[in-house]
Every structure is written in structure tokens, then in C-alpha cells.
Design a protein around this motif. Structure first.
Motif: not given
Length: 136
Positions: A4-30
Motif C-alpha cells: 500500500f502507498i498512501i499519497a496526499s496533499h500535505g502530511n495527511l498520508a504520513k499522519e494516516l500511516k501513523n494512526s494506522v500503526q498506532m491501531i494495528m502495529g507496524n506490520t504492514y507493507e505501507m
């Protein structure tokens, strides 16, 4: 394997990835790709291209972008000429969590269709729901 690649304007993609990692851990190809005013479209295109061109030739990539018709979505759409690249616009946290949870349970096309449907159903006007459930 789905990546998965999350792409956005501004830092939304980075922060969404951080939120996902907070909930699910850092175990995904993202990966996250963030567009900002200092970057050129060529540099963003090059970054996405590098993420797509790794040693895993069997990988399927799902690029999740923020806004249909936005420059990052339009740029990402250029990569769909490769049959292993899929682009979905209008991402939200529930869509990404659902995709990651079910990524191995179904084909990429079925996964995308299911998750888009679920994400649309997850957008709810809570006041309306509550007003229907409270007896008058």
C-alpha cells in the motif's frame, strides 16, 4: 503480496500511516507519499516510481489518494498502465484499516470493491442516527 502507498496533499498520508500503526502495529507493507509546495511533481512521481519498482515482482500495489481529481491522484493514475497498480481515491482511516485487515482474504479487485463500499457506508450523520433511536 499486496503493498500500500498512501499519497496526499500535505502530511495527511504520513499522519494516516501513523494512526494506522498506532491501531494495528507496524506490520504492514505501507508507505506514505506527501505532496507539499516545495516539491515538484517530477520528484513525487519519482518517489512513487521507486516504491513501485522494488525486487518483489509478484507484488500488487494499491495507491490510496486523498481527493479525486487532485494532482496527487492524477499523478498516481499514470501508474495504472501497469496491471499490478490500482488507485483508490477519497481514503479515510476506516477504509485503510479494512483493507489491511482483509488484504489476504480476497483478490485485489474484490478487496477494493468491498472496502470502498464499506467506507461509503461508514460515513454517517450521527445526529440523524441518534434522533431516530431516541423515542419521542
Amino acid at each position: 503480496m499486496k503493498k500500500f502507498i498512501i499519497a496526499s496533499h500535505g502530511n495527511l498520508a504520513k499522519e494516516l500511516k501513523n494512526s494506522v500503526q498506532m491501531i494495528m502495529g507496524n506490520t504492514y507493507e505501507m508507505d506514505a507519499v506527501c505532496m507539499d509546495p516545495e516539491r515538484t511533481m517530477d520528484s513525487i512521481k519519482e518517489e512513487i516510481n521507486e516504491k513501485l519498482n522494488n525486487e518483489d515482482t509478484n507484488a500488487e500495489y494499491i495507491i490510496l489518494t486523498d481527493v479525486l481529481g487532485g494532482s496527487i491522484a492524477n499523478l498516481s493514475a499514470e501508474f495504472t498502465r501497469d496491471s499490478n497498480v490500482h488507485v483508490v481515491t477519497g481514503f479515510n482511516l476506516s477504509l485503510v484499516l479494512e483493507m489491511l485487515s482483509l488484504k489476504d482474504a480476497m483478490s485485489t479487485k474484490d478487496l477494493i470493491e468491498h472496502c470502498v463500499h464499506q467506507a461509503k457506508n461508514g460515513i454517517v450523520y450521527v445526529n440523524e442516527v441518534l434522533s431516530k433511536s431516541i423515542p419521542k
